[in-house]
Design a protein around this motif. Structure first.
Motif, mmCIF file in Angstrom:
data_model
loop_
_atom_site.group_PDB
_atom_site.id
_atom_site.type_symbol
_atom_site.label_atom_id
_atom_site.label_comp_id
_atom_site.label_asym_id
_atom_site.label_seq_id
_atom_site.Cartn_x
_atom_site.Cartn_y
_atom_site.Cartn_z
ATOM 1 N N THR A 32 0.870 -1.175 0.000
ATOM 2 C CA THR A 32 0.000 0.000 0.000
ATOM 3 C C THR A 32 0.905 1.223 0.000
ATOM 4 O OG1 THR A 32 -1.720 -1.158 1.248
ATOM 5 C CG2 THR A 32 -1.809 1.240 1.227
ATOM 6 N N SER A 33 0.906 1.957 -1.093
ATOM 7 C CA SER A 33 1.823 3.100 -1.231
ATOM 8 C C SER A 33 1.560 4.144 -0.153
ATOM 9 C CB SER A 33 1.677 3.718 -2.619
ATOM 10 O OG SER A 33 2.008 2.779 -3.612
ATOM 11 N N LEU A 34 2.632 4.817 0.251
ATOM 12 C CA LEU A 34 2.568 5.802 1.321
ATOM 13 C C LEU A 34 2.391 7.200 0.747
ATOM 14 C CD1 LEU A 34 2.890 6.558 4.335
ATOM 15 C CD2 LEU A 34 5.362 6.695 3.918
ATOM 16 N N PRO A 44 8.380 1.098 0.713
ATOM 17 C CA PRO A 44 9.184 1.109 -0.525
ATOM 18 C C PRO A 44 8.560 1.932 -1.644
ATOM 19 C CG PRO A 44 8.074 -0.991 -0.264
ATOM 20 C CD PRO A 44 7.856 -0.247 1.009
ATOM 21 N N LEU A 45 7.255 2.142 -1.602
ATOM 22 C CA LEU A 45 6.556 2.931 -2.625
ATOM 23 C C LEU A 45 5.861 4.110 -1.958
ATOM 24 C CD1 LEU A 45 4.932 0.030 -4.710
ATOM 25 C CD2 LEU A 45 7.141 1.162 -5.076
ATOM 26 N N GLN A 46 6.196 5.325 -2.416
ATOM 27 C CA GLN A 46 5.641 6.538 -1.829
ATOM 28 C C GLN A 46 5.211 7.491 -2.945
ATOM 29 O OE1 GLN A 46 8.340 8.126 1.200
ATOM 30 N NE2 GLN A 46 9.162 6.070 1.615
ATOM 31 N N PHE A 47 4.326 8.438 -2.623
ATOM 32 C CA PHE A 47 3.892 9.400 -3.647
ATOM 33 C C PHE A 47 3.602 10.754 -3.001
ATOM 34 C CE2 PHE A 47 0.105 7.214 -2.181
ATOM 35 C CZ PHE A 47 -0.873 8.207 -2.081
ATOM 36 N N ILE A 48 3.744 11.808 -3.823
ATOM 37 C CA ILE A 48 3.549 13.170 -3.353
ATOM 38 C C ILE A 48 3.007 14.017 -4.497
ATOM 39 C CG2 ILE A 48 5.880 13.977 -3.954
ATOM 40 C CD1 ILE A 48 5.888 15.583 -1.335
ATOM 41 N N THR A 49 2.282 15.086 -4.158
ATOM 42 C CA THR A 49 1.776 16.023 -5.166
ATOM 43 C C THR A 49 2.616 17.292 -5.141
ATOM 44 O OG1 THR A 49 -0.479 15.177 -4.963
ATOM 45 C CG2 THR A 49 -0.223 17.362 -5.924
ATOM 46 N N ASN A 50 3.071 17.724 -6.325
ATOM 47 C CA ASN A 50 3.861 18.955 -6.463
ATOM 48 C C ASN A 50 2.889 20.106 -6.695
ATOM 49 O OD1 ASN A 50 5.468 21.085 -7.181
ATOM 50 N ND2 ASN A 50 6.528 20.053 -8.871
ATOM 51 N N ASN A 51 2.661 20.893 -5.653
ATOM 52 C CA ASN A 51 1.766 22.050 -5.772
ATOM 53 C C ASN A 51 2.510 23.344 -5.480
ATOM 54 O OD1 ASN A 51 -0.817 21.483 -6.730
ATOM 55 N ND2 ASN A 51 -1.475 20.613 -4.761
ATOM 56 N N GLY A 52 3.804 23.352 -5.657
ATOM 57 C CA GLY A 52 4.628 24.533 -5.419
ATOM 58 C C GLY A 52 6.064 24.100 -5.249
ATOM 59 N N ALA A 53 6.973 25.024 -5.350
ATOM 60 C CA ALA A 53 8.392 24.703 -5.226
ATOM 61 C C ALA A 53 8.664 23.993 -3.897
ATOM 62 C CB ALA A 53 9.209 25.983 -5.329
ATOM 63 N N TYR A 54 9.457 22.937 -3.952
ATOM 64 C CA TYR A 54 9.720 22.149 -2.739
ATOM 65 C C TYR A 54 11.085 21.482 -2.889
ATOM 66 C CZ TYR A 54 8.657 17.870 -5.337
ATOM 67 O OH TYR A 54 8.674 16.839 -6.231
ATOM 68 N N THR A 55 11.587 20.928 -1.763
ATOM 69 C CA THR A 55 12.905 20.294 -1.744
ATOM 70 C C THR A 55 12.777 18.850 -1.267
ATOM 71 O OG1 THR A 55 14.012 22.394 -1.274
ATOM 72 C CG2 THR A 55 15.217 20.375 -0.730
ATOM 73 N N ILE A 56 13.470 17.951 -1.968
ATOM 74 C CA ILE A 56 13.564 16.542 -1.564
ATOM 75 C C ILE A 56 14.936 16.337 -0.931
ATOM 76 C CG2 ILE A 56 13.598 14.155 -2.348
ATOM 77 C CD1 ILE A 56 11.781 14.971 -4.653
ATOM 78 N N THR A 57 14.946 15.941 0.355
ATOM 79 C CA THR A 57 16.202 15.767 1.090
ATOM 80 C C THR A 57 16.546 14.285 1.179
ATOM 81 O OG1 THR A 57 15.764 17.770 2.365
ATOM 82 C CG2 THR A 57 17.371 16.215 3.281
ATOM 83 N N THR A 58 17.836 14.008 1.093
ATOM 84 C CA THR A 58 18.337 12.634 1.096
ATOM 85 C C THR A 58 17.926 11.862 2.345
ATOM 86 O OG1 THR A 58 20.354 11.316 0.924
ATOM 87 C CG2 THR A 58 20.494 13.316 2.202
ATOM 88 N N PRO A 59 17.783 10.535 2.250
ATOM 89 C CA PRO A 59 17.440 9.723 3.430
ATOM 90 C C PRO A 59 18.534 9.775 4.491
ATOM 91 C CG PRO A 59 17.075 8.493 1.391
ATOM 92 C CD PRO A 59 17.840 9.717 1.022
ATOM 93 N N ALA A 60 18.141 9.578 5.734
ATOM 94 C CA ALA A 60 19.096 9.566 6.842
ATOM 95 C C ALA A 60 19.696 8.183 7.060
ATOM 96 C CB ALA A 60 18.403 10.033 8.125
#
Length: 258
Positions: free
Chosen positions: A165-167, A182-198
């Motif tokens: 079940t995707s997150l 392992p499967l994730q999704f997001i909506t781009n509704n404005g400028a944003y930053t993806i930060t590396t995993p910890a």
């Protein structure tokens, strides 16, 4: 006075008469006949009729117990236990009723009843026919025979599969956690930053552009000039970003779906 003298004289003669009879065997008494006409006393065993009948009767399923005056008293068993035709039955202890488990049959499937507040070793098969919980959380097992995998053992062979079940991630800046799913999704509704995993791991992120999609910025990744397809801000466009971190080094690659 004469009667008293005769009684004393008779008592004095008893040891003499007893000695005349010889030494008695074990568990013998010096007494008259056990039955029939009067006769000279001899050494013999006691019989039932030598003991006077008790004048106090005992009620069925009761017992005699000494009271405060050291007198045997007819008492019924009371409190935690009762006594009946089938024997002594206890249904509670210290006035606290036993739990349901304490009155269930133990069956014949094991020689030792496990204590639930200690460590137990099960040397044979244990079947659970209801919900199994750990720490109050229900654990659902497959409906068929299976081998359970462990997360800390290497070189396990996987012969089955899993549906994921995707997150869903909240719109905006996001720090990737591949351990979340392992499967994730997001909506781009404005400028944003993806930060590396910890932490080391890998996952895939589906980005869907909304009507106000903005630029996507990556932070903390180690990548070269080629990272796959270009990310656009076109409404409804979709992109899958493969993200990984290995030994502390993170990377990504973009695949467009249009």
């Amino acid at each position: 006075m004469i009667a008293r003298w005769m009684a004393v004289a008779w008592l004095a003669l008893v040891p003499v008469l007893a000695c005349a009879q010889g030494l008695p065997s074990a568990n013998q008494v010096y007494a008259g006949p056990a039955s029939g006409s009067p006769a000279a006393p001899t050494f013999r065993a006691l019989v039932t009729t030598d003991i006077p009948a008790l004048t106090q009767t005992l009620t069925q399923f009761h017992f005699f117990i000494g009271n405060a005056g050291n007198v045997a008293t007819d008492m019924a068993l009371s409190g935690d236990c009762t006594y009946g035709a089938s024997g002594i039955i206890c249904t509670k202890t210290n006035a606290v009723a036993f739990g349901t488990a304490a009155t269930q049959n133990t069956g014949t499937s094991g020689a030792t009843i496990p204590l639930l507040n200690g460590s137990n070793t099960f040397s044979s098969l244990v079947n659970f026919t209801s919900t199994f919980q750990i720490g109050g959380n229900a654990i659902t097992w497959p409906g068929a025979a299976t081998t359970v995998a462990a997360l800390n053992i290497a070189d396990q062979t996987v012969t089955g599969g899993a549906n994921v079940t995707s997150l869903s991630l909240t719109t905006g800046n996001v720090t990737i956690d591949c351990g979340a799913r392992p499967l994730q999704f997001i909506t781009n509704n404005g400028a944003y930053t993806i930060t590396t995993p910890a932490n080391d791991g890998s996952c895939m992120l589906l980005v869907t552009n909304g009507a106000s999609a903005g630029a996507t910025t990556f932070s903390g990744f180690s990548v070269g000039a080629s990272t796959g397809d270009a990310l656009t801000t076109t409404n409804t466009s979709k992109f899958t970003i493969s993200i990984w971190r290995i030994n502390g080094v993170s990377g990504y690659r973009v695949a467009a779906h249009q």
